[in-house]
Design a protein around this motif. Structure first.
Motif, PDB file in Angstrom:
ATOM      1  N   ASP A  45       0.725  -1.352   0.176  1.00  0.00           N
ATOM      2  CA  ASP A  45       0.016  -0.013   0.089  1.00  0.00           C
ATOM      3  C   ASP A  45       1.035   1.225  -0.094  1.00  0.00           C
ATOM      4  O   ASP A  45       0.461   2.278  -0.477  1.00  0.00           O
ATOM      5  CB  ASP A  45      -1.204  -0.020   1.085  1.00  0.00           C
ATOM      6  CG  ASP A  45      -0.244  -0.370   2.451  1.00  0.00           C
ATOM      7  OD1 ASP A  45       0.845   0.093   2.658  1.00  0.00           O
ATOM      8  OD2 ASP A  45      -1.175  -0.920   3.556  1.00  0.00           O
ATOM      9  N   GLY A  46       2.152   1.299   0.704  1.00  0.00           N
ATOM     10  CA  GLY A  46       2.965   2.341   0.342  1.00  0.00           C
ATOM     11  C   GLY A  46       2.673   3.503   1.360  1.00  0.00           C
ATOM     12  O   GLY A  46       3.517   4.360   1.836  1.00  0.00           O
ATOM     13  N   THR A  47       1.599   3.288   2.388  1.00  0.00           N
ATOM     14  CA  THR A  47       1.045   4.201   3.155  1.00  0.00           C
ATOM     15  C   THR A  47       1.186   3.752   4.623  1.00  0.00           C
ATOM     16  O   THR A  47       1.314   4.492   5.672  1.00  0.00           O
ATOM     17  CB  THR A  47      -0.180   4.702   2.977  1.00  0.00           C
ATOM     18  OG1 THR A  47      -1.191   3.318   2.648  1.00  0.00           O
ATOM     19  CG2 THR A  47      -0.485   5.455   1.515  1.00  0.00           C
ATOM     20  N   CYS A  62       5.231   0.112   5.601  1.00  0.00           N
ATOM     21  CA  CYS A  62       5.878   0.500   4.257  1.00  0.00           C
ATOM     22  C   CYS A  62       6.918   1.782   4.487  1.00  0.00           C
ATOM     23  O   CYS A  62       7.710   1.635   3.896  1.00  0.00           O
ATOM     24  CB  CYS A  62       4.693   0.897   3.165  1.00  0.00           C
ATOM     25  SG  CYS A  62       3.925  -0.712   2.612  1.00  0.00           S
ATOM     26  N   CYS A  85       3.684  -5.406   5.490  1.00  0.00           N
ATOM     27  CA  CYS A  85       2.576  -4.674   5.013  1.00  0.00           C
ATOM     28  C   CYS A  85       1.485  -5.299   4.881  1.00  0.00           C
ATOM     29  O   CYS A  85       1.452  -6.573   4.275  1.00  0.00           O
ATOM     30  CB  CYS A  85       2.973  -3.820   3.663  1.00  0.00           C
ATOM     31  SG  CYS A  85       1.480  -3.140   3.185  1.00  0.00           S
ATOM     32  N   PRO A  86       0.404  -4.974   5.776  1.00  0.00           N
ATOM     33  CA  PRO A  86      -0.714  -6.058   5.662  1.00  0.00           C
ATOM     34  C   PRO A  86      -1.662  -6.123   4.185  1.00  0.00           C
ATOM     35  O   PRO A  86      -2.278  -6.857   3.997  1.00  0.00           O
ATOM     36  CB  PRO A  86      -1.757  -5.245   6.561  1.00  0.00           C
ATOM     37  CG  PRO A  86      -1.407  -3.877   6.590  1.00  0.00           C
ATOM     38  CD  PRO A  86       0.148  -3.795   6.393  1.00  0.00           C
TER      39      PRO A  86
END
Ligand SMILES: NC(=O)c1ccc[n+]([C@@H]2O[C@H](COP(=O)([O-])OP(=O)(O)OC[C@H]3O[C@@H](n4cnc5c(N)ncnc54)[C@H](OP(=O)(O)O)[C@@H]3O)[C@@H](O)[C@H]2O)c1
Ligand SMILES: [Zn+2]
Ligand SMILES: [Zn+2]
Length: 352
Positions: free
Chosen positions: A97-99, A103, A111-112
């Protein structure tokens, strides 16, 4: 969309067979790669045979492969790091997700919402992701790595999983000079762990069930080699390790290794056998030992590992095979009969 050649399995009991899959046309941030080599990880076999059905049931047809090196054939207009003709590599993840905090900390592997390279929902196609047993792949540039130019490409491919999966916990747990480190299971992961532990300056001990691997273990960098069936040799190592990395793909006696840890020593599982392992709690209580796990590594750390390999001239010891031999290779993998990683020469797929 465009058509790519690939090998896929239709069910848990089917062999891998030639097929055609649809890949997306590169978006503005994507890199399209012609795959030159793809390593065969034991995880490919677990997934193809649906051995992790409880956690990650396999969606068929399944195209495995997450140890990918190749050459860039096309880039989207916003791609900065790559241009046509560059060498490029892809490992176990193709998106996240990068957020989320993981991440942001460079731990995309936690990351989930990460997306693995195969058998994960693919937002672009609406199906599942297809891996590297293919002539090409399209990946967001954030998940594409640079390959040091001095490395042999067939031997570099396995770095993308076997390499990072062993490098990451060795670094996390401070393996280096003055530390005694054990590596259990001399397979694809295990032999990379030996090379890294040795390069980091640790006193490295290999535990293997295969007498035929003893000499190799020393060549790979082990200071000592113990045959796990030799009860006396096993006993002689009791209570002496700072860190042990366990890379065994099948059920085995984990307590035999826990008792080898010194005070505050830690044993990390990277091997992922399908069944739970019975752990004797008393082995942990005495000497405050730790039993832990680790999964691949983040993207920045994967690049760091590749650069470390470039600097130290480290690659995987590979047996290069044409893709037509992939089913035979799987049978040999189950028998621990590979020294030490199969690497598929993807020219065999293009020319077929
Ligand atoms: N955590 C992660 O992120 C991650 C990433 C990649 C792979 N994995 C997992 O790590 C495991 C190893 O992968 P790999 O590709 O290195 O596999 P591999 O090449 O098949 O190596 C596994 C080694 O384990 C030993 N072994 C096999 N069967 C055994 C048994 N019944 N009892 C004791 N030892 C046995 C063998 O070593 P000896 O001949 O020396 O005994 C074998 O070479 C797999 O379960 C894979 O799914 C995890
Ligand atoms: Zn893998
Ligand atoms: Zn995230």
């Amino acid at each position: 969309m465009f058509n790519a050649k690939a090998y896929s399995a239709a069910s848990a009991t089917s062999p891998l067979v030639p097929t055609t899959i649809a890949r997306r046309d590169p978006t503005d941030t994507d890199v399209q790669i012609e795959i030159l080599f793809c390593g065969i990880c034991h995880s490919d076999l677990h997934q193809v045979r649906n051995e992790w059905s409880g956690l990650m049931p396999t969606v068929y047809p399944c195209v495995p492969g997450h140890e990918i090196v190749g050459r860039v054939t096309k880039v989207g207009k916003n791609v900065k790091k790559f241009k046509e003709g560059d060498l490029a590599a892809v490992g176990c993840m193709v998106d996240s997700d990068g957020t989320c905090p993981e991440c942001k900390a460079g731990n995309e592997q936690f990351c989930p919402n990460f997306v693995l390279t195969y058998n994960f929902p693919d937002k672009h196609t609406g199906g599942v992701t297809y891996g590297g047993y293919s002539d090409s792949i399209v990946v967001d540039e954030k998940f594409v790595l640079k390959v040091p130019k001095n490395l042999d490409l067939a031997g570099a491919a396995p770095l993308l999983c076997a390499g990072i999966t062993t490098y990451s916990p060795l670094r996390h747990w401070g393996v280096g000079k003055g530390k005694k480190v054990g590596v259990v299971g001399l397979g694809g992961l295990g032999h990379m762990a030996v090379k890294f532990a040795h390069a980091l300056g640790a006193h490295t001990v290999v535990f293997t069930g295969s007498p035929s691997k003893v000499e190799d273990a020393r060549r790979l960098g082990a200071d000592e080699v113990v045959l796990s069936k030799d009860a006396n040799a096993m006993q002689a190592q009791a209570g002496s390790f700072d860190f042990i990395l366990d890379a065994v793909a099948a059920p085995h006696d984990i307590n035999a290794y826990i008792q080898m840890l010194a005070r505050d020593g830690n044993i990390t599982m990277v091997g992922a056998p399908e069944q739970p392992l019975p752990v004797s709690v008393f082995g942990l209580l005495f000497r405050r030992r730790r039993f832990s796990g680790s999964i691949i590594g983040g993207i920045a750390e994967t690049q760091e590992m590749l650069d470390f390999c470039g600097d130290h001239n480290i690659t995987s010891d590979v047996e290069v095979i044409p893709i037509q031999k992939v089913n035979e290779a799987y049978e040999r993998l189950v028998k621990s009969d590979v020294k030490y990683r199969f690497s598929i020469d993807m020219a065999s797929l293009r020319e077929a």
